[in-house]
Design an enzyme around this catalytic site. Structure first.
Site, PDB file in Angstrom:
ATOM      1  N   CYS A   1       0.821  -1.235  -0.102  1.00 43.38           N
ATOM      2  CA  CYS A   1      -0.076   0.016  -0.085  1.00 43.38           C
ATOM      3  C   CYS A   1       0.923   1.299   0.112  1.00 43.38           C
ATOM      4  O   CYS A   1       0.635   2.190  -0.680  1.00 43.38           O
ATOM      5  CB  CYS A   1      -0.987  -0.016   1.201  1.00 43.38           C
ATOM      6  SG  CYS A   1      -2.229   1.378   1.409  1.00 43.38           S
TER       7      CYS A   1
ATOM      8  N   CYS B   1      -6.469  -4.425   6.807  1.00 43.67           N
ATOM      9  CA  CYS B   1      -7.529  -3.490   6.981  1.00 43.67           C
ATOM     10  C   CYS B   1      -8.769  -3.800   6.077  1.00 43.67           C
ATOM     11  O   CYS B   1      -9.982  -3.736   6.394  1.00 43.67           O
ATOM     12  CB  CYS B   1      -7.312  -2.099   6.579  1.00 43.67           C
ATOM     13  SG  CYS B   1      -6.766  -1.729   4.730  1.00 43.67           S
TER      14      CYS B   1
END
Length: 359
Positions: A101, A194
C-alpha cells in the site's frame, strides 16, 4: 511550499498534518477512500479504511484549519493491494499488504496526483525519520518504527516525502494531539489487515481461491502426514493450525518449512530445519546511497517486526543476496528484506528487496 497531508483518521496523521502547518507549509488534507464498500472494512480501532475514519480525518482537518478532500482510490487499491495479496498467497508466498500500500498507493498514486496538482511533497504520519542528508532512518520509537514498510520507496519519492513524527514516541504524539485539541488523541491504533473485515485471513483467501486439497508432507521421511484444503492458508514458520493427528516421533512440534504451489504441497519439519543463512531477493530498491559495487556489511530485517541480523549484502543486476552472519528462522518468500547501516544518529535504510528464496 505546498504539501498534501495524507490523513487516515488516526492520531499519527493528524499530528503530522498539524506539525506541517506549524512548520510553515501550505497544507491541504486528503483522506484516501480505499474500499469499494466501506462497511465491509473494519470499524473502530480495527482498521484504517472506514467511514468513521473519514469523519475523524475531516474533524481533525477542521481543528487544524486546513482544506480537506477525500480521494477515491478504491479501484487502484483493489488492484494493486488486494489482488496482489491474493495472488501472492496463491503462488505460495507471504506478502505484506501495508508495504504494498505504501509503495503503490500512498507514495505512487497519491504522490503522482499531488505533484500533478502542484504540490511539492506529501506529509504522512509514519514513524520514521528523513534526515537533512535525505536518508531514511528508523524512528526514535523503536516499538513504532515503520522504516521497514517504507524501504520500498525510491530516492525520488523520498525526496518529496515529509515524516514529522520520526523524533517522537507514540506517547508524545498522543500528548501533543491532546494539547492541540484533536479528538483522535486517544483513538486506538489500527491493527492487522484493514481489508479483511473479521480478521480471518484464511477464510478471506478461501472465498477467493476456493478449496484446493493437497498433502502435508514430512520433510525428513517424505511421509504424507495429512491433508489441507488450500496451501494458501499456510506460511513458512507456522506451527499452529496444521491439523496433524500424529505427533512427530520425538514428540517435538512441526513447523511449515515450505509451500510448493505446483504440487499443492505443504512440507513440515522440525524447528532447526527453519534455520536460514542465505536470502535471495528480487526488485531491489537502493535508497541510502548509490548502489554498491561490491559486498556491503550491514544488518538486515527480514519481517515487519523482526530483529536485525548482521549480514553481507550484494547486488547483481535485479538480484539482491544477503549472507547472514547468524541464522534466522521462519523467513517467508514474499516478505521484504531491508538493509540497514548504523551511524552516530541511528539506523539508516540502505535498501530493500522482495524475498524469493531463503536457504
Amino acid at each position: 511550499m505546498r504539501v498534501l497531508a495524507a490523513m487516515s483518521g488516526g492520531v499519527d496523521s493528524a499530528v503530522a498534518a498539524a506539525r506541517a502547518v506549524a512548520a510553515g507549509y501550505d497544507v491541504t488534507g486528503v483522506h484516501l477512500a480505499l474500499s469499494r464498500n466501506p462497511q465491509t472494512y473494519r470499524s473502530g480501532a480495527r482498521g484504517c479504511c472506514t467511514i468513521e475514519d473519514s469523519r475523524d480525518a475531516r474533524r481533525a482537518a477542521d481543528v487544524i484549519g486546513i482544506p480537506f478532500y477525500v480521494w477515491d482510490m478504491a479501484e487502484r487499491f483493489h488492484t494493486d493491494v488486494i489482488e496482489d495479496f491474493v495472488a501472492e498467497y496463491a503462488a505460495g508466498r507471504t506478502p505484506n499488504p501495508c508495504l504494498r500500500c505504501n509503495e503503490k498507493i500512498k507514495f505512487e498514486a497519491v504522490l503522482d496526483r499531488a505533484v500533478a496538482l502542484g504540490f511539492d511533497a506529501v506529509v504522512t504520519g509514519h514513524h520514521a525519520r528523513l534526515g537533512a542528508d535525505g536518508l531514511l532512518r528508523r524512528s526514535v520509537d523503536a516499538a513504532k518504527d515503520q522504516s521497514y514498510v517504507l524501504a520500498v520507496l525510491t530516492r525520488a519519492q523520498l525526496d518529496r516525502s515529509i515524516f514529522p513524527l520520526g523524533e517522537l514516541t507514540k506517547a508524545q504524539v498522543r500528548a501533543e494531539a491532546a494539547q492541540r485539541g484533536l479528538a483522535v488523541a486517544e483513538k486506538p491504533d489500527s491493527h492487522d489487515i484493514c481489508f479483511i473485515a473479521d480478521g480471518d485471513t484464511r477464510g478471506f483467501l478461501a472465498q477467493r481461491l476456493g478449496d484446493e486439497p493437497g498433502e502435508i508432507v514430512d520433510a525428513e521421511t517424505g511421509e504424507v502426514l495429512g491433508e489441507h484444503s488450500g496451501a494458501y492458508a499456510y506460511t513458512v514458520g507456522q506451527r499452529r493450525g496444521l491439523g496433524l493427528e500424529r505427533p512427530a516421533p520425538d514428540g517435538r512440534p512441526r513447523y511449515v518449512l515450505s509451500i510448493t504451489p505446483v504440487s499443492n504441497t505443504v512440507t513440515v519439519g522440525p524447528a532447526e530445519a527453519l534455520a536460514v543463512r542465505t536470502v535471495h531477493a528480487e526488485r531491489p530498491v537502493w535508497t541510502g546511497s548509490p548502489p554498491p559495487a561490491g559486498p556491503v556489511e550491514c544488518e538486515v530485517q527480514l519481517r515487519a517486526h523482526g530483529s536485525p541480523v548482521p549480514a553481507v549484502v550484494t547486488l547483481a543486476g535485479d538480484q539482491f543476496t544477503a549472507q547472514l552472519r547468524s541464522p534466522a528462522q521462519g523467513i517467508a518468500p514474499g516478505q521484504a528484506v531491508v538493509a540497514y547501516r548504523q551511524d552516530s544518529d541511528g539506523d539508516i535504510v540502505l535498501g530493500s528487496a522482495t524475498i524469493t528464496e531463503a536457504r
